[in-house]
Design a protein around this motif. Structure first.
Motif, mmCIF file in Angstrom:
data_model
loop_
_atom_site.group_PDB
_atom_site.id
_atom_site.type_symbol
_atom_site.label_atom_id
_atom_site.label_comp_id
_atom_site.label_asym_id
_atom_site.label_seq_id
_atom_site.Cartn_x
_atom_site.Cartn_y
_atom_site.Cartn_z
ATOM 1 N N GLU A 221 0.824 -1.208 0.000
ATOM 2 C CA GLU A 221 0.000 0.000 0.000
ATOM 3 C C GLU A 221 0.861 1.261 0.000
ATOM 4 O OE1 GLU A 221 -0.494 -2.598 1.880
ATOM 5 O OE2 GLU A 221 -2.486 -3.315 1.324
ATOM 6 N N ALA A 222 1.907 1.262 0.821
ATOM 7 C CA ALA A 222 2.768 2.443 0.885
ATOM 8 C C ALA A 222 3.461 2.689 -0.448
ATOM 9 C CB ALA A 222 3.795 2.282 1.997
ATOM 10 N N HIS A 223 3.920 1.626 -1.097
ATOM 11 C CA HIS A 223 4.615 1.791 -2.371
ATOM 12 C C HIS A 223 3.646 2.173 -3.485
ATOM 13 C CE1 HIS A 223 7.794 -0.203 -0.092
ATOM 14 N NE2 HIS A 223 8.625 0.209 -1.011
ATOM 15 N N PHE A 224 2.432 1.647 -3.442
ATOM 16 C CA PHE A 224 1.434 2.012 -4.451
ATOM 17 C C PHE A 224 0.978 3.459 -4.284
ATOM 18 C CE2 PHE A 224 -3.218 2.313 -5.350
ATOM 19 C CZ PHE A 224 -3.121 2.349 -6.739
ATOM 20 N N LEU A 225 0.799 3.901 -3.048
ATOM 21 C CA LEU A 225 0.214 5.213 -2.790
ATOM 22 C C LEU A 225 1.239 6.339 -2.722
ATOM 23 C CD1 LEU A 225 -2.483 4.260 -0.137
ATOM 24 C CD2 LEU A 225 -2.864 4.905 -2.517
ATOM 25 N N MET A 226 2.536 6.046 -2.859
ATOM 26 C CA MET A 226 3.487 7.149 -2.827
ATOM 27 C C MET A 226 3.216 8.085 -4.020
ATOM 28 S SD MET A 226 7.024 5.337 -4.066
ATOM 29 C CE MET A 226 7.198 4.581 -5.687
ATOM 30 N N PRO A 227 3.452 9.396 -3.859
ATOM 31 C CA PRO A 227 4.065 10.087 -2.727
ATOM 32 C C PRO A 227 3.063 10.378 -1.607
ATOM 33 C CG PRO A 227 3.542 11.665 -4.438
ATOM 34 C CD PRO A 227 3.187 10.310 -4.989
ATOM 35 N N LEU A 228 3.585 10.725 -0.445
ATOM 36 C CA LEU A 228 2.762 11.061 0.710
ATOM 37 C C LEU A 228 2.072 12.402 0.479
ATOM 38 C CD1 LEU A 228 1.908 10.668 3.685
ATOM 39 C CD2 LEU A 228 4.064 11.770 4.332
ATOM 40 N N ARG A 229 0.747 12.425 0.736
ATOM 41 C CA ARG A 229 -0.044 13.656 0.597
ATOM 42 C C ARG A 229 -1.049 13.748 1.740
ATOM 43 N NH1 ARG A 229 -1.837 11.022 -4.613
ATOM 44 N NH2 ARG A 229 -0.854 9.348 -3.405
#
Length: 519
Positions: A221-229
């Motif tokens: 999930e973290a890698h799919f949803l990068m960048p942080l917003r």
């Protein structure tokens, strides 16, 4: 309420699970209301009646329209085994799951998206005319506009191989993301199951942030949803005010991979409490919690503090890029128990370099924690699952733990069970099936099709594999060629992920401090 729309583009928004699961998906809620906010689109919901066995011919919830009569069918896939339910629904509708079995231009245009399809489109391409790579807000309106103006199949010709739209024959596409969450669509009215209590009770769901600053090496999930917003505090307060009133609820469910990393998280919870509302937040980063924040959660009506240490080993934690020690867990648990809250912990088994001795130390630590717990049934709930290697993460090269070892280590953990502590392991077979699909290819897509024809029950996976002569262990345990990297560009090159995996394995096995390589 049914939208009246003459000559509109008819979109079937198919959620490959039962209605209760669709209700819990904020992404699905947003897609439904986003599509219907377009004046030239009429979107209807389609869900499964059950998760296995015979399925009636799927029809929309709004008008009962058959699945095959839509112009476009959009399918978000967030869990690997959802593909099997998708297959059951397609077969029940008289449509082939494998698109190569249908002449181009016949039936609805099928678009598959979501994190599972985006991260490994090799499988998704066998089921879809287009794979939507990235986030729905920029992709769905463009898809709908082209399909309305030119017809679905002309739209396919215009969109294929453009950023965010992958089709057979494309060399690869860039993932498309929303840059500004404040300007992105977010639903106000939401559908739900009144009185169900699941998953959050009757709550208004709101997304506080997207992405994660920690980028743990196992987390898809973290890698799919990068960048942080982040959504701004002002925008979140506006959404909450409107959403609570529109839905007639008194609870807000916040969606975020790391809620307390939001710059305004504390003020946000204070506002919710001040308005006389309750709040629900899922798993929390242990290293962002303090006693004041646990107090805020208690005041907001939350009854369980959920944290995911994954491991209590100082050696293994470096390998996955997430270190939450026992002392920290004990501290958080103490704050929670002082406020009559329960504690839920998540652990993973099968990490690089893990031994039985590591798990025995977890069990001793859990026994120690139990001695501090109040005499309340299930004051501590421990959920255990195998570490499932996921595409586009540094752990994608790691083999799944074997069944005998997993079940032996679960038995070790269960030695810590008592009246105050329960251990709930995930079925190994589910993790195995998830791994096979997560790292699958065209052969796995054909396997899913056969599995769906058989009825989609978990045990039927092995029946389907025997019929097709597929070696499942190859995908679960053997080295895999990460072909998905040739089709999707997320920002991290394959060599960086290989270096990160090499470093993480070395850290886990020998405990040395080595330079991190991109994880």
């Amino acid at each position: 309420m049914v939208k009246r729309c003459r000559d509109c583009l008819r979109v079937g928004l198919l959620y490959p699970a039962i209605y209760e699961a669709a209700v819990a998906s904020l992404a699905y809620q947003n897609m439904y209301y986003l599509l219907n906010s377009l004046e030239y689109v009429y979107a209807e919901r389609i869900v499964a009646r059950s998760m296995a066995g015979p399925e009636p011919a799927p029809r929309s919830l709004e008008t009962g329209r058959p699945l095959r009569e839509f112009d476009v069918v959009v399918v978000p896939v967030s869990y690997e085994l959802d593909y099997v339910t998708l297959g059951r629904l397609f077969h029940a509708a008289g449509l082939p799951l494998l698109r190569r079995e249908m002449r181009r231009g016949e039936g609805p245009l099928v678009v598959v998206g979501g994190p599972v399809a985006s991260m490994n489109p090799v499988v998704a391409l066998e089921f879809a005319d287009l794979v939507a790579v990235g986030e729905a807000e920029p992709l769905l309106p463009l898809l709908a506009e082209k399909a309305y103006e030119h017809g679905p199949w002309r739209a396919l010709e215009e969109l294929e191989c453009r950023p965010g739209f992958l089709a057979p024959g494309c060399e690869g596409v860039e993932k498309v993301v929303v840059r500004d969450l404040d300007s992105a669509f977010h639903s106000t009215v939401q559908f739900r199951v009144p009185g169900s209590g699941e998953p959050w009770g009757e709550a208004y769901m709101v997304e506080a942030s997207r992405g994660c600053p920690y980028m743990c090496r196992f987390c898809m999930e973290a890698h799919f949803l990068m960048p942080l917003r982040y959504r701004s505090l002002g925008r979140l307060l506006e959404l909450i005010e409107r959403g609570v009133e529109a839905n007639g609820v008194r609870r807000v469910a916040f969606y975020a991979l790391s809620f307390f990393d939001h710059p305004a998280a504390d003020r946000l919870l204070e506002h919710v409490i001040g308005e006389g509302l309750e709040a629900s937040i899922g798993s929390l980063r242990a290293d962002t919690l303090n006693e004041d924040r646990v107090e805020l959660l208690a005041r907001a009506g939350q009854r369980v503090v959920t944290v995911a240490p994954e491991t209590l080993s100082p050696r293994l934690c470096r390998g996955i890029g997430k270190c939450i020690g026992y002392d920290r867990v004990e501290e958080i648990a103490g704050w929670a128990w002082a406020r009559r809250m329960h504690v839920k912990l998540y652990f993973m088994l099968g990490l690089p370099g893990e031994t039985d001795r590591d798990v025995e130390e977890y069990a001793e630590a859990l026994k120690k924690l139990s001695r501090r717990a109040p005499p309340v049934r299930e004051a501590i709930r421990v959920t255990v699952n195998p570490m499932v290697p996921k595409p586009h993460t540094p752990m994608q090269f790691h083999r799944l733990i074997d069944r005998a070892t997993y079940e032996r280590r679960v038995r070790i953990l269960r030695r810590a069970q008592s009246k105050v502590l329960t251990v709930e392991p995930l079925s190994y077979r589910y993790a195995y099936a998830q791994t096979v699909i997560a790292r699958g290819d065209e052969t796995v897509a054909r396997l899913v099709d056969e599995w769906a024809r058989l009825g989609g029950r978990l045990g039927q996976l092995w029946t389907a594999a025997r019929r097709l002569g597929v070696n499942l262990d190859r995908y679960a345990y053997g080295p895999v060629e990460p072909r998905w990297h040739r089709l999707v560009r997320l920002g991290l090159p394959l060599k960086a992920l290989e270096r990160a995996y090499t470093y993480s394995t070395a850290e886990a096995e020998n405990g040395n401090s080595v330079e991190h390589g991109g994880g």
